[in-house]
Design a protein around this motif. Structure first.
Motif, PDB file in Angstrom:
ATOM      1  N   ARG A  65      24.190  39.967 160.794  1.00  0.00           N
ATOM      2  CA  ARG A  65      22.940  40.329 161.475  1.00  0.00           C
ATOM      3  C   ARG A  65      23.164  40.736 162.920  1.00  0.00           C
ATOM      4  O   ARG A  65      22.308  41.336 163.532  1.00  0.00           O
ATOM      5  CB  ARG A  65      21.979  39.142 161.411  1.00  0.00           C
ATOM      6  CG  ARG A  65      21.589  38.718 160.002  1.00  0.00           C
ATOM      7  CD  ARG A  65      20.543  37.614 160.026  1.00  0.00           C
ATOM      8  NE  ARG A  65      21.004  36.461 160.787  1.00  0.00           N
ATOM      9  CZ  ARG A  65      21.779  35.509 160.284  1.00  0.00           C
ATOM     10  NH1 ARG A  65      22.193  35.586 159.019  1.00  0.00           N
ATOM     11  NH2 ARG A  65      22.160  34.488 161.015  1.00  0.00           N
ATOM     12  N   ASP A  96      23.336  29.071 157.004  1.00  0.00           N
ATOM     13  CA  ASP A  96      23.307  30.305 156.221  1.00  0.00           C
ATOM     14  C   ASP A  96      23.917  30.149 154.836  1.00  0.00           C
ATOM     15  O   ASP A  96      24.172  31.135 154.146  1.00  0.00           O
ATOM     16  CB  ASP A  96      24.020  31.433 156.973  1.00  0.00           C
ATOM     17  CG  ASP A  96      25.418  31.046 157.441  1.00  0.00           C
ATOM     18  OD1 ASP A  96      25.952  30.041 156.947  1.00  0.00           O
ATOM     19  OD2 ASP A  96      25.977  31.757 158.314  1.00  0.00           O
ATOM     20  N   TRP A  98      26.916  28.781 154.181  1.00  0.00           N
ATOM     21  CA  TRP A  98      28.370  28.621 154.282  1.00  0.00           C
ATOM     22  C   TRP A  98      28.634  27.173 154.677  1.00  0.00           C
ATOM     23  O   TRP A  98      28.187  26.716 155.728  1.00  0.00           O
ATOM     24  CB  TRP A  98      28.908  29.581 155.337  1.00  0.00           C
ATOM     25  CG  TRP A  98      30.394  29.754 155.408  1.00  0.00           C
ATOM     26  CD1 TRP A  98      31.122  30.738 154.837  1.00  0.00           C
ATOM     27  CD2 TRP A  98      31.329  28.945 156.142  1.00  0.00           C
ATOM     28  NE1 TRP A  98      32.464  30.600 155.159  1.00  0.00           N
ATOM     29  CE2 TRP A  98      32.616  29.499 155.958  1.00  0.00           C
ATOM     30  CE3 TRP A  98      31.219  27.796 156.931  1.00  0.00           C
ATOM     31  CZ2 TRP A  98      33.766  28.973 156.530  1.00  0.00           C
ATOM     32  CZ3 TRP A  98      32.361  27.259 157.495  1.00  0.00           C
ATOM     33  CH2 TRP A  98      33.610  27.844 157.300  1.00  0.00           C
ATOM     34  N   THR A 123      30.178  27.252 149.296  1.00  0.00           N
ATOM     35  CA  THR A 123      28.865  27.744 149.705  1.00  0.00           C
ATOM     36  C   THR A 123      27.780  27.027 148.908  1.00  0.00           C
ATOM     37  O   THR A 123      28.018  26.499 147.825  1.00  0.00           O
ATOM     38  CB  THR A 123      28.734  29.259 149.487  1.00  0.00           C
ATOM     39  OG1 THR A 123      28.810  29.550 148.077  1.00  0.00           O
ATOM     40  CG2 THR A 123      29.831  30.023 150.210  1.00  0.00           C
ATOM     41  N   SER A 142      35.870  34.520 152.583  1.00  0.00           N
ATOM     42  CA  SER A 142      34.619  34.744 153.308  1.00  0.00           C
ATOM     43  C   SER A 142      34.980  35.234 154.702  1.00  0.00           C
ATOM     44  O   SER A 142      36.144  35.252 155.080  1.00  0.00           O
ATOM     45  CB  SER A 142      33.769  33.467 153.380  1.00  0.00           C
ATOM     46  OG  SER A 142      34.444  32.450 154.103  1.00  0.00           O
ATOM     47  N   ASP A 152      28.003  35.492 162.947  1.00  0.00           N
ATOM     48  CA  ASP A 152      27.231  35.798 161.752  1.00  0.00           C
ATOM     49  C   ASP A 152      28.124  35.834 160.524  1.00  0.00           C
ATOM     50  O   ASP A 152      29.271  36.300 160.572  1.00  0.00           O
ATOM     51  CB  ASP A 152      26.543  37.160 161.892  1.00  0.00           C
ATOM     52  CG  ASP A 152      25.435  37.143 162.930  1.00  0.00           C
ATOM     53  OD1 ASP A 152      24.540  36.297 162.810  1.00  0.00           O
ATOM     54  OD2 ASP A 152      25.481  37.978 163.861  1.00  0.00           O
ATOM     55  N   GLY A 155      28.007  39.468 154.834  1.00  0.00           N
ATOM     56  CA  GLY A 155      27.462  39.393 153.487  1.00  0.00           C
ATOM     57  C   GLY A 155      26.547  38.199 153.353  1.00  0.00           C
ATOM     58  O   GLY A 155      25.870  37.792 154.302  1.00  0.00           O
ATOM     59  N   SER A 156      26.531  37.582 152.165  1.00  0.00           N
ATOM     60  CA  SER A 156      25.675  36.426 151.931  1.00  0.00           C
ATOM     61  C   SER A 156      26.467  35.350 151.218  1.00  0.00           C
ATOM     62  O   SER A 156      27.368  35.630 150.426  1.00  0.00           O
ATOM     63  CB  SER A 156      24.447  36.820 151.086  1.00  0.00           C
ATOM     64  OG  SER A 156      24.850  37.380 149.850  1.00  0.00           O
ATOM     65  N   TRP A 161      32.726  37.729 148.831  1.00  0.00           N
ATOM     66  CA  TRP A 161      32.894  38.771 149.849  1.00  0.00           C
ATOM     67  C   TRP A 161      33.825  39.843 149.299  1.00  0.00           C
ATOM     68  O   TRP A 161      33.373  40.811 148.719  1.00  0.00           O
ATOM     69  CB  TRP A 161      33.427  38.162 151.153  1.00  0.00           C
ATOM     70  CG  TRP A 161      33.591  39.178 152.245  1.00  0.00           C
ATOM     71  CD1 TRP A 161      32.684  40.137 152.599  1.00  0.00           C
ATOM     72  CD2 TRP A 161      34.724  39.353 153.098  1.00  0.00           C
ATOM     73  NE1 TRP A 161      33.180  40.897 153.632  1.00  0.00           N
ATOM     74  CE2 TRP A 161      34.435  40.442 153.955  1.00  0.00           C
ATOM     75  CE3 TRP A 161      35.946  38.713 153.222  1.00  0.00           C
ATOM     76  CZ2 TRP A 161      35.333  40.892 154.923  1.00  0.00           C
ATOM     77  CZ3 TRP A 161      36.838  39.149 154.193  1.00  0.00           C
ATOM     78  CH2 TRP A 161      36.529  40.220 155.039  1.00  0.00           C
TER      79      TRP A 161
END
Length: 409
Positions: A65, A96, A98, A123, A142, A152, A155-156, A161
């Protein structure tokens, strides 16, 4: 990646983890690429279903972000990332998804940002005590992107990743470089390709070294290719300097030796040269070690601001309790031992061990100190109860060290 969940009982896991010390050390010494192999097999098992397609193109990812280049205006940017506490906080208590990971490696993106690479990563929703809850997901890599005091997730969490579509193989990141420097448009991330060979904890094999190329602006994957030389694991450490890309490497089997190759920066497909004694050779078979430390030490190498070179390792991996180092005025050496750099102890819990050290010369710490890291893990793992001691143990540890004597001008 499709993987069959492990059904092994906790007693069997402990039995496998407590293999003879020599066997465990040999596996961990596969090189820097092990990146938490003990936890890897706690949630993944099963042999490969067949030969995968050769180095398929990875899917794009979504950048973090934070803004790409401009100063970050968020409140977190007011934090000063110049002390070890910042980086300890960076890898704990995130909101987030992680939870934790091992093997932090840092890459200077040459635009004010730092890309942080990690190996096996947990995660999910964090447990109430801050640990790894039942049902947490393990992915094999990751990344974070750090802009000033803002960090940040790339990815999510939980989506993976860098994955290899259509294959059960996976990648462990080792390091990276921006081949074009401040004007570069891409980031080369050197990754070790790993394949499961069976259901056991240590049933995996290193297949080779690949390069995943990211677009620097948004960190989307734009290409994947194998390194042109696969006789050793070249790229366990990579440093761009003086128009050259220096690639430090190791044998596929456990051993005490670190080798060195070089190629013109930005031309990985060009003519490689291999350090052979006091000369460079185009024959990879003539390469000789530039660092040798018995019984083995997985040294990682960095160039410091004053132009000197520093290699560090976790002393004897499982057995030692300190980070040790070697210094040199040039990447080919001669490399001279610096002695112990900093203690890397366990927290005192039974069955804990520390492993795999790295330095992070991209980070400017207060007092002109150097940020270093290592990893903490436990042999006492239980799939039915991951919170303790695994959650309290697994993950990176950071420290600030003084630049060893002889490295300052």
């Amino acid at each position: 990646m499709h993987q069959r969940p492990a059904r092994t009982t906790s007693a069997t896991i402990r039995s496998r983890l407590r293999r003879p010390k020599g066997s465990i050390l040999s596996v961990i010494a596969l090189r820097r690429v092990t990146l938490g192999a003990v936890l890897l097999a706690l949630t993944t098992a099963g042999a490969c279903r067949g030969e995968p397609a050769a180095h398929p193109r990875a899917k794009p990812i979504v950048a973090g972000r934070g803004p790409a280049v401009v100063a970050d205006g968020r409140p977190c940017a007011r934090q000063r990332p110049d002390a070890t506490g910042f980086f300890s906080a960076m890898t704990t208590n995130r909101a987030d998804g992680w939870i934790t990971a091992d093997l932090p490696a840092s890459v200077d993106l040459r635009d004010g940002r730092v890309l942080w690479l990690f190996g096996d990563t947990w995660t999910g929703a964090r447990a109430l005590d801050g640990g790894i809850p039942p049902g947490a997901r393990l992915q094999h890599n990751s990344a974070f992107v750090q802009t000033g005091g803002c960090v940040d997730l790339v990815g999510s969490a939980g989506a993976g990743w860098l994955t290899i579509p259509g294959s059960d193989d996976f990648w462990w990141p080792a390091g990276g470089v921006v081949p074009g420097g401040t004007h570069g448009r891409v980031v080369d991330v050197f990754v070790t390709r790993v394949r499961r060979t069976g259901p056991g904890v240590f049933d995996f094999g290193v297949v080779g070294m690949d390069v995943v190329q990211l677009r620097r602006a948004d960190l989307a994957v734009v290409g994947v290719r194998p390194l042109p030389h696969q006789e050793r694991l070249w790229g366990s450490s990579v440093v761009a300097d003086g128009g050259w890309l220096y690639l430090f490497g190791r044998d596929y089997t456990a051993g005490p030796s670190t080798y060195l190759a070089r190629v013109r920066a930005g031309d990985l497909g060009g003519r490689w040269q291999f350090r052979s004694g006091r000369r460079w050779s185009r024959d990879p078979g003539r390469a000789t070690p530039v660092i040798t430390a018995r019984p083995f030490n997985n040294a990682t190498v960095a160039r410091l601001e004053d132009g000197r070179w520093l290699a560090i390792a976790k002393d004897r991996e499982f057995d030692g309790t300190a980070l040790i180092g070697w210094s040199a005025a040039a990447p080919q050496g001669p490399w001279r031992p610096t002695g112990p750099l900093v203690a890397a102890p366990t927290s005192g819990r039974p069955d804990e061990f520390t492993y795999l050290a790295a330095s992070h010369s991209e980070i400017d710490l207060a007092g002109k100190r150097l940020l270093v890291s290592w990893n903490l893990n436990s042999r006492a793992a239980d799939l039915d109860h991951l919170v303790d001691p695994v959650a309290a143990t697994y993950g990176p540890r950071f420290a600030a060290i003084r630049i060893p004597r002889g490295l300052r001008r």
